[in-house]
Scaffold this motif. Structure first.
Motif, PDB file in Angstrom:
ATOM      1  N   ALA A  87       0.849  -1.191   0.000  1.00 53.75           N
ATOM      2  CA  ALA A  87       0.000   0.000   0.000  1.00 53.75           C
ATOM      3  C   ALA A  87       0.880   1.236   0.000  1.00 53.75           C
ATOM      4  CB  ALA A  87      -0.922   0.012   1.217  1.00 53.75           C
TER       5      ALA A  87
ATOM      6  N   GLN B  10       0.987   4.981   1.718  1.00 53.84           N
ATOM      7  CA  GLN B  10       0.405   5.815   2.771  1.00 53.84           C
ATOM      8  C   GLN B  10       0.964   7.230   2.714  1.00 53.84           C
ATOM      9  OE1 GLN B  10       1.628   3.222   6.097  1.00 53.84           O
ATOM     10  NE2 GLN B  10      -0.539   3.021   6.621  1.00 53.84           N
TER      11      GLN B  10
ATOM     12  N   ILE C  62      -4.102   5.986   3.715  1.00 55.90           N
ATOM     13  CA  ILE C  62      -4.039   5.491   2.337  1.00 55.90           C
ATOM     14  C   ILE C  62      -5.034   6.278   1.493  1.00 55.90           C
ATOM     15  CG2 ILE C  62      -4.344   3.502   0.819  1.00 55.90           C
ATOM     16  CD1 ILE C  62      -3.826   1.694   3.281  1.00 55.90           C
TER      17      ILE C  62
ATOM     18  N   GLU D 252      -9.869   4.418   4.393  1.00 63.49           N
ATOM     19  CA  GLU D 252      -8.615   4.098   3.706  1.00 63.49           C
ATOM     20  C   GLU D 252      -8.933   3.758   2.252  1.00 63.49           C
ATOM     21  OE1 GLU D 252      -5.285   3.674   5.983  1.00 63.49           O
ATOM     22  OE2 GLU D 252      -6.717   5.300   6.259  1.00 63.49           O
TER      23      GLU D 252
ATOM     24  N   ALA E 204      -3.665   0.835  -2.797  1.00 67.36           N
ATOM     25  CA  ALA E 204      -3.378  -0.383  -2.030  1.00 67.36           C
ATOM     26  C   ALA E 204      -3.851  -1.585  -2.840  1.00 67.36           C
ATOM     27  CB  ALA E 204      -4.101  -0.352  -0.684  1.00 67.36           C
TER      28      ALA E 204
END
Ligand code: ZN
Length: 348
Positions: free
Chosen positions: A3, A5, A59, A124, A128
């Motif tokens: 992912a 971030q 994310i 989120e 991802a």
């Protein structure tokens, strides 16, 4: 899972690629294996720290297409492996507006008085390999529509689709499209032309002029070389524009309002260049101007937009595409001089 971030506010250098725990879907939720995620100016505004209530690390990614990977308890009507686009609005499905099919106005969360509740901002997001969404937000992708178009439909597509409706664009209208080279802009041009209206594109890069013409622009205005409002009047025999579609915000407010014809309608769906403007009520009432807000769109807008794309009525120019690991470069590509259309992450 892999992912990306946001680990600090600032620039794209604060996008960090690495391993995070794979999330599990709760009741009423599904896990999506992300295939494509649009890199949207909304994501950049999060990195810049302009998005309210964002907690780090976070994310980003709100423009998502993928396949259903796991169902949470109580989820019916979807199956693992089904291709879906992620509807843009988190909504309660119970309030006054949700029951009328206007999920974009859902009143369940008071924070939405000033900011839209969208996946990737209030949850989120799609930078991802996997993301969790409410099952209600998983909208099947038509079989003959590719994931590139489906992910763009999920944010820019339905936003453009809804705003053209909100602005009541009709055949014969002269319509100024501000930010015409962007992801929204090229969709606006096509939707305006589809309605029999005349699209006038405002762009900062005349290198795109030929391409903007192919997407439906009847004329091109170079915003870097003069007075956009005056140019808009010149193009309409001095009358001005019946509609201005301006997704950019405060920076173009004065020129956009100055371009309006009598009875003209200004429509906005974003504040990327700022939210605060001033309004002189004298010309506003004397010329019967309207200011129209538009925020994303409903699930029905998404279904209709994907259907139009599947019929090849709406095309999406792709400026650049990157693997998930290069999300920072992808975000920088939003600022490429001469960018036309979308920047995408090929996640899977
Ligand atoms: Zn609601």
């Amino acid at each position: 899972m892999k992912a990306v971030q946001i680990v600090a506010f600032g620039g794209p250098e604060h996008l960090q690629y690495g391993d995070v725990p794979t999330p599990e879907p709760g009741p009423g939720e599904v896990r999506i294996r992300v295939t494509r995620c649009g890199v949207n100016p909304v994501d950049r505004s999060q990195v810049l720290g302009r998005w309210p209530w964002l907690n780090l690390p976070h994310i980003p990614g709100s423009e998502i297409a993928g396949t259903v990977d796991a169902l949470g308890p109580g989820v019916a009507g979807l199956h693992v492996g089904e291709r879906v686009a992620v509807a843009l609005r988190l909504f309660c499905n119970r309030c006054h507006y949700c029951l009328r099919g206007q999920e974009q106005l859902c009143m369940a969360d008071p924070r939405t008085l000033t900011a839209p509740a969208i996946p990737g901002a209030f949850t989120e997001g799609g930078y991802a390999e996997y993301t969790i969404i409410p099952a209600l937000n998983a909208i099947p992708i038509p079989a003959n529509l590719d994931d590139d178009h489906a992910c763009v439909a999920a944010l820019d597509g339905l936003t453009a689709w809804h705003m053209v409706d909100q602005a009541r664009i009709a055949a014969g209208d002269h319509v100024l499209v501000v930010g015409a080279s962007g992801g929204l802009g090229t969709l606006f041009l096509q939707l305006v032309a589809k309605r029999g209206a005349v699209a006038h594109a405002v762009t900062g890069s005349m290198a795109n002029a030929d391409a903007l013409g192919e997407y439906g622009a009847a004329t091109i205005i170079d915003r870097t070389s003069g007075d956009v409002a005056a140019a808009a009047r010149d193009l309409t025999g001095g009358r001005g524009m019946d509609v201005v579609l301006d997704p950019t915000g405060a920076a173009s407010w004065v020129s956009s309002m100055g371009a309006l014809a009598r009875g003209g309608r200004y429509a906005t769906c974003g504040i990327l260049t700022g939210a605060e403007v001033t309004l002189n009520l004298a010309p506003f009432y004397a010329q019967e101007h309207e200011i129209i807000g538009s925020t994303g769109g409903s699930r029905r807008d998404l279904v209709e937009c994907m259907a139009a794309m599947a019929r090849h009525e709406l095309r999406v120019p792709i400026h650049a595409r990157f693997p998930l690991s290069q999300a920072a470069d992808a975000m920088r590509a939003l600022s490429d001089p001469g960018r036309l259309g979308k920047v995408l992450l090929d996640v899977a």
